[in-house]
Every structure is written in C-alpha cells, then in structure tokens.
Write a protein that holds these residues in place. Sequence first.
Motif, PDB file in Angstrom:
ATOM      1  N   LEU A  17     -27.087 -72.313 -27.658  1.00 41.93           N
ATOM      2  CA  LEU A  17     -28.394 -72.944 -27.538  1.00 41.93           C
ATOM      3  C   LEU A  17     -29.167 -72.241 -26.426  1.00 41.93           C
ATOM      4  CD1 LEU A  17     -27.223 -76.680 -27.555  1.00 41.93           C
ATOM      5  CD2 LEU A  17     -28.129 -75.400 -29.500  1.00 41.93           C
ATOM      6  N   GLY A  18     -30.425 -72.615 -26.246  1.00 48.57           N
ATOM      7  CA  GLY A  18     -31.199 -72.052 -25.135  1.00 48.57           C
ATOM      8  C   GLY A  18     -31.018 -72.854 -23.862  1.00 48.57           C
ATOM      9  N   LEU A  19     -29.819 -73.349 -23.627  1.00 49.19           N
ATOM     10  CA  LEU A  19     -29.542 -74.258 -22.510  1.00 49.19           C
ATOM     11  C   LEU A  19     -28.781 -73.507 -21.425  1.00 49.19           C
ATOM     12  CD1 LEU A  19     -29.882 -77.312 -21.812  1.00 49.19           C
ATOM     13  CD2 LEU A  19     -27.565 -77.638 -22.699  1.00 49.19           C
ATOM     14  N   GLU A  20     -29.360 -73.471 -20.218  1.00 43.44           N
ATOM     15  CA  GLU A  20     -28.741 -72.742 -19.116  1.00 43.44           C
ATOM     16  C   GLU A  20     -28.847 -73.535 -17.815  1.00 43.44           C
ATOM     17  OE1 GLU A  20     -29.669 -68.629 -18.647  1.00 43.44           O
ATOM     18  OE2 GLU A  20     -30.336 -68.407 -20.717  1.00 43.44           O
ATOM     19  N   LEU A  21     -27.955 -73.196 -16.893  1.00 44.86           N
ATOM     20  CA  LEU A  21     -27.970 -73.806 -15.567  1.00 44.86           C
ATOM     21  C   LEU A  21     -29.275 -73.453 -14.853  1.00 44.86           C
ATOM     22  CD1 LEU A  21     -25.885 -75.418 -13.763  1.00 44.86           C
ATOM     23  CD2 LEU A  21     -25.437 -73.228 -12.637  1.00 44.86           C
ATOM     24  N   ILE A  22     -29.877 -74.411 -14.173  1.00 36.78           N
ATOM     25  CA  ILE A  22     -31.137 -74.178 -13.476  1.00 36.78           C
ATOM     26  C   ILE A  22     -30.889 -73.708 -12.046  1.00 36.78           C
ATOM     27  CG2 ILE A  22     -33.267 -75.238 -12.639  1.00 36.78           C
ATOM     28  CD1 ILE A  22     -33.040 -77.221 -14.977  1.00 36.78           C
ATOM     29  N   ASN A  23     -30.097 -74.441 -11.312  1.00 34.86           N
ATOM     30  CA  ASN A  23     -29.856 -74.144  -9.899  1.00 34.86           C
ATOM     31  C   ASN A  23     -28.392 -73.775  -9.710  1.00 34.86           C
ATOM     32  OD1 ASN A  23     -29.599 -74.027  -7.142  1.00 34.86           O
ATOM     33  ND2 ASN A  23     -30.641 -75.974  -6.743  1.00 34.86           N
ATOM     34  N   SER A  24     -28.127 -72.500  -9.425  1.00 33.17           N
ATOM     35  CA  SER A  24     -26.750 -72.023  -9.315  1.00 33.17           C
ATOM     36  C   SER A  24     -26.044 -72.529  -8.065  1.00 33.17           C
ATOM     37  CB  SER A  24     -26.728 -70.489  -9.327  1.00 33.17           C
ATOM     38  OG  SER A  24     -27.487 -69.970  -8.245  1.00 33.17           O
ATOM     39  N   ALA A  53     -21.299 -79.381 -12.953  1.00 34.68           N
ATOM     40  CA  ALA A  53     -20.974 -80.659 -13.580  1.00 34.68           C
ATOM     41  C   ALA A  53     -22.150 -81.638 -13.576  1.00 34.68           C
ATOM     42  CB  ALA A  53     -19.773 -81.298 -12.880  1.00 34.68           C
ATOM     43  N   VAL A  54     -23.252 -81.279 -12.928  1.00 37.23           N
ATOM     44  CA  VAL A  54     -24.436 -82.149 -12.904  1.00 37.23           C
ATOM     45  C   VAL A  54     -25.178 -81.983 -14.226  1.00 37.23           C
ATOM     46  CG1 VAL A  54     -26.598 -82.671 -11.742  1.00 37.23           C
ATOM     47  CG2 VAL A  54     -24.595 -81.982 -10.408  1.00 37.23           C
ATOM     48  N   SER A  55     -25.157 -83.009 -15.046  1.00 37.83           N
ATOM     49  CA  SER A  55     -25.655 -82.883 -16.423  1.00 37.83           C
ATOM     50  C   SER A  55     -27.134 -82.544 -16.498  1.00 37.83           C
ATOM     51  CB  SER A  55     -25.386 -84.176 -17.193  1.00 37.83           C
ATOM     52  OG  SER A  55     -26.071 -85.269 -16.598  1.00 37.83           O
ATOM     53  N   THR A  56     -27.906 -83.001 -15.504  1.00 39.96           N
ATOM     54  CA  THR A  56     -29.346 -82.753 -15.544  1.00 39.96           C
ATOM     55  C   THR A  56     -29.733 -81.425 -14.885  1.00 39.96           C
ATOM     56  OG1 THR A  56     -29.564 -84.073 -13.520  1.00 39.96           O
ATOM     57  CG2 THR A  56     -29.922 -85.194 -15.626  1.00 39.96           C
ATOM     58  N   ASN A  57     -28.747 -80.632 -14.479  1.00 40.48           N
ATOM     59  CA  ASN A  57     -29.028 -79.336 -13.858  1.00 40.48           C
ATOM     60  C   ASN A  57     -29.073 -78.227 -14.901  1.00 40.48           C
ATOM     61  OD1 ASN A  57     -29.516 -77.516 -11.737  1.00 40.48           O
ATOM     62  ND2 ASN A  57     -27.335 -77.070 -11.485  1.00 40.48           N
ATOM     63  N   TYR A  58     -29.445 -78.580 -16.121  1.00 41.22           N
ATOM     64  CA  TYR A  58     -29.550 -77.618 -17.207  1.00 41.22           C
ATOM     65  C   TYR A  58     -30.942 -77.727 -17.819  1.00 41.22           C
ATOM     66  CZ  TYR A  58     -24.521 -76.956 -16.843  1.00 41.22           C
ATOM     67  OH  TYR A  58     -23.272 -76.654 -16.372  1.00 41.22           O
ATOM     68  N   GLY A  59     -31.492 -76.572 -18.218  1.00 41.94           N
ATOM     69  CA  GLY A  59     -32.827 -76.557 -18.777  1.00 41.94           C
ATOM     70  C   GLY A  59     -32.902 -75.717 -20.032  1.00 41.94           C
ATOM     71  N   ASP A  60     -33.934 -75.951 -20.824  1.00 43.58           N
ATOM     72  CA  ASP A  60     -34.190 -75.159 -22.033  1.00 43.58           C
ATOM     73  C   ASP A  60     -34.990 -73.924 -21.647  1.00 43.58           C
ATOM     74  OD1 ASP A  60     -32.926 -77.008 -23.732  1.00 43.58           O
ATOM     75  OD2 ASP A  60     -34.735 -78.249 -23.806  1.00 43.58           O
ATOM     76  N   TYR A  82     -36.801 -70.225 -22.307  1.00 44.93           N
ATOM     77  CA  TYR A  82     -37.455 -69.361 -23.285  1.00 44.93           C
ATOM     78  C   TYR A  82     -37.206 -67.902 -22.916  1.00 44.93           C
ATOM     79  CZ  TYR A  82     -39.968 -73.361 -25.222  1.00 44.93           C
ATOM     80  OH  TYR A  82     -40.287 -74.535 -25.829  1.00 44.93           O
ATOM     81  N   ARG A  83     -37.517 -67.001 -23.827  1.00 46.71           N
ATOM     82  CA  ARG A  83     -37.244 -65.580 -23.624  1.00 46.71           C
ATOM     83  C   ARG A  83     -37.975 -65.004 -22.429  1.00 46.71           C
ATOM     84  NH1 ARG A  83     -39.332 -62.701 -28.291  1.00 46.71           N
ATOM     85  NH2 ARG A  83     -38.214 -60.875 -27.561  1.00 46.71           N
ATOM     86  N   ASN A  84     -39.120 -65.566 -22.078  1.00 49.05           N
ATOM     87  CA  ASN A  84     -39.901 -65.017 -20.961  1.00 49.05           C
ATOM     88  C   ASN A  84     -39.523 -65.623 -19.617  1.00 49.05           C
ATOM     89  OD1 ASN A  84     -40.935 -67.576 -21.138  1.00 49.05           O
ATOM     90  ND2 ASN A  84     -43.066 -66.951 -21.430  1.00 49.05           N
ATOM     91  N   GLY A  85     -38.457 -66.421 -19.578  1.00 48.68           N
ATOM     92  CA  GLY A  85     -38.013 -67.004 -18.323  1.00 48.68           C
ATOM     93  C   GLY A  85     -38.552 -68.385 -18.044  1.00 48.68           C
ATOM     94  N   THR A  86     -39.489 -68.862 -18.859  1.00 47.68           N
ATOM     95  CA  THR A  86     -39.992 -70.226 -18.702  1.00 47.68           C
ATOM     96  C   THR A  86     -38.865 -71.217 -18.971  1.00 47.68           C
ATOM     97  OG1 THR A  86     -42.208 -69.573 -19.421  1.00 47.68           O
ATOM     98  CG2 THR A  86     -41.656 -71.919 -19.565  1.00 47.68           C
ATOM     99  N   VAL A  87     -38.779 -72.243 -18.160  1.00 52.11           N
ATOM    100  CA  VAL A  87     -37.743 -73.259 -18.353  1.00 52.11           C
ATOM    101  C   VAL A  87     -38.394 -74.632 -18.433  1.00 52.11           C
ATOM    102  CG1 VAL A  87     -37.337 -73.440 -15.862  1.00 52.11           C
ATOM    103  CG2 VAL A  87     -35.608 -74.256 -17.454  1.00 52.11           C
ATOM    104  N   VAL A  88     -37.926 -75.449 -19.369  1.00 53.88           N
ATOM    105  CA  VAL A  88     -38.381 -76.829 -19.539  1.00 53.88           C
ATOM    106  C   VAL A  88     -37.169 -77.728 -19.340  1.00 53.88           C
ATOM    107  CG1 VAL A  88     -39.375 -78.521 -21.109  1.00 53.88           C
ATOM    108  CG2 VAL A  88     -40.194 -76.153 -21.140  1.00 53.88           C
ATOM    109  N   VAL A  89     -37.273 -78.679 -18.426  1.00 48.01           N
ATOM    110  CA  VAL A  89     -36.167 -79.597 -18.164  1.00 48.01           C
ATOM    111  C   VAL A  89     -36.191 -80.702 -19.219  1.00 48.01           C
ATOM    112  CG1 VAL A  89     -35.086 -81.149 -16.508  1.00 48.01           C
ATOM    113  CG2 VAL A  89     -36.286 -79.103 -15.707  1.00 48.01           C
ATOM    114  N   PRO A  90     -35.170 -80.794 -20.054  1.00 46.24           N
ATOM    115  CA  PRO A  90     -35.182 -81.790 -21.127  1.00 46.24           C
ATOM    116  C   PRO A  90     -34.879 -83.195 -20.608  1.00 46.24           C
ATOM    117  CG  PRO A  90     -33.123 -80.565 -21.178  1.00 46.24           C
ATOM    118  CD  PRO A  90     -33.978 -79.932 -20.104  1.00 46.24           C
TER     119      PRO A  90
END
Length: 270
Positions: free
Chosen positions: A27-34, A39-46, A48-56
């Motif tokens: 999926l397009g789901l990746e860790l936001i803050n390394s 294990a923090v479930s909300t530390n993942y975002g959607d 896009y190819r250009n680096g834009t991230v949307v927090v679901p």
Amino acid sequence: MRSATVHATILQAANTYTGSPNSCYWLGLELINSSTSTAVSTNYGDFYRNGTVVVPTYFSWNPGQPENNAAYTVGSYCRSTNANYNVPRTNVYSNICEYEEELKQPVTDLEQKCVNLTSSFKTLFLNGVCYVLDPATKNYNDAKVSCNTLSGYNGHLAHVRSISELYVAETLRYAAGVTYARIGIEQTNLSSTDPNNGWYLTTPTNRSLLTTYLPWATAPAASMRTIAVTTGYPKSFTAVASTTAYPFICQYDNTPAIATGRAGKSKYFL
C-alpha cells in the motif's frame, strides 16, 4: 486505504484477480516520523509519489499490529486476514495501485522520453520534472556534466530543497539498490573549514544558489565538499569526497535545450 469502502474494494480486487489466498500487497502506507516507535498506529501516513503525505483517520491494522521493530517502516495489506501489517521495505510483494481522476495530467514530450528510458535507469516524472538515477559511477565533476541522457533537454544533478524532493531522491536510491547517490549540492569554497555552511545548489551553466536544507545523516567532515543521499531517510545527506565514484541522480526540467550554430552563437526560429 482511507475508509471502510476502500477497504472492501481492495478485498474484492484481491479476491478477484489473485491466485494465492495468502497474498500480501504493498500500500502507499509509510512511517511518518522515524524517531517515534513503529508500534504507534497513527504514526503512518498515505504517501504520494511526489512526497506529499496525508494522515489517514481510518486504519485497518491486524491485532498486534503495527509491531515495534525499527526495520518495519512500511504498510502492507494481506488478504488472508483482510488487514494491514507493518513490514520491512525488503519484503517482496505485488502492488495495489490507485489512479485518481483529479491527478490526471497531459503527457508531454519530456514525460514520454523520461518513462521510455531503458530499465538500467530508475526514473520518476513528477510535477513536470523528470528525475533519473544513473547507475554509472562517476566522480562529482564528471557526474555534474553527465546529465544529458534526454535528447533536447538540459539536465543537471538533482536539487533537493525540501522533504518532498528528498522523498523522490530516496525512492530512486532505494529502487536502484545503491547505498550512495550523488545530488547537485557542493561546497564551492574549497578553503572553507566550516562543514555545516556554504553549501550551494549547482549546475554546469547557471549561477549557484545557497541552500539551507541539509538533513544530515551524519555530521559532515570539513574535507568533504559534495553531497550524496544515503540510507536513513529522512536524515539522508552525507558529505562525500568529490573524487569518489558514485551513482548519481539527474533532474530534467521542462525547458528544451537551446540549439547553437557556428562559434557557439544561438539560432533563432520563427
């Protein structure tokens, strides 16, 4: 996977078009803050190819997911449990791709040439710019004048000025499987003893521009005058010797090269 509706659609697609019942997909789901636990479930975002991230606001983690493992930084979907897992980037899965009508764009000459390069190059075409990772290893001076792969366009080593552009560079570096990839940033004052300042975005022809976006992976040494991206995104910059040969990332903007005539004079056409 932004909602229960999309979740159901993905399950339907997986059931319809795949063979193995245990198949997992990217999926397009990746860790936001390394720097935060994986294990923090909300530390993942959607992403896009250009680096834009949307927090679901919708997550479909399997029980016990995501795991606390520093190497598990990306999200996958597994059909057998109809749920998401965080896993290493090195896993090998098929993709679930999404194409949005609002992201439709005209196909330009530059984009066609970009995507038609041979498979030895890794390419991304984003926002009218073609990025190309050239796997040939070259020192900085040779790499700086080698971005001429696309006929009719002047290229230069990639300028990384933001987290979005860094994401592009990291995507290409990782896809090519290389540890270091040169970009177009150098310390032009060779007598400087300050390794943290005086870094410029450079091209073979245009004026150099001072840059302050320097996400260092390790503190730079004063004797290293050029920059490459390496592992450790989003802290990816490392100062490297200009004489060492590395692969490099080129950038081609949508500005055609100017034809020249005798004695280097420009030609003009009506």
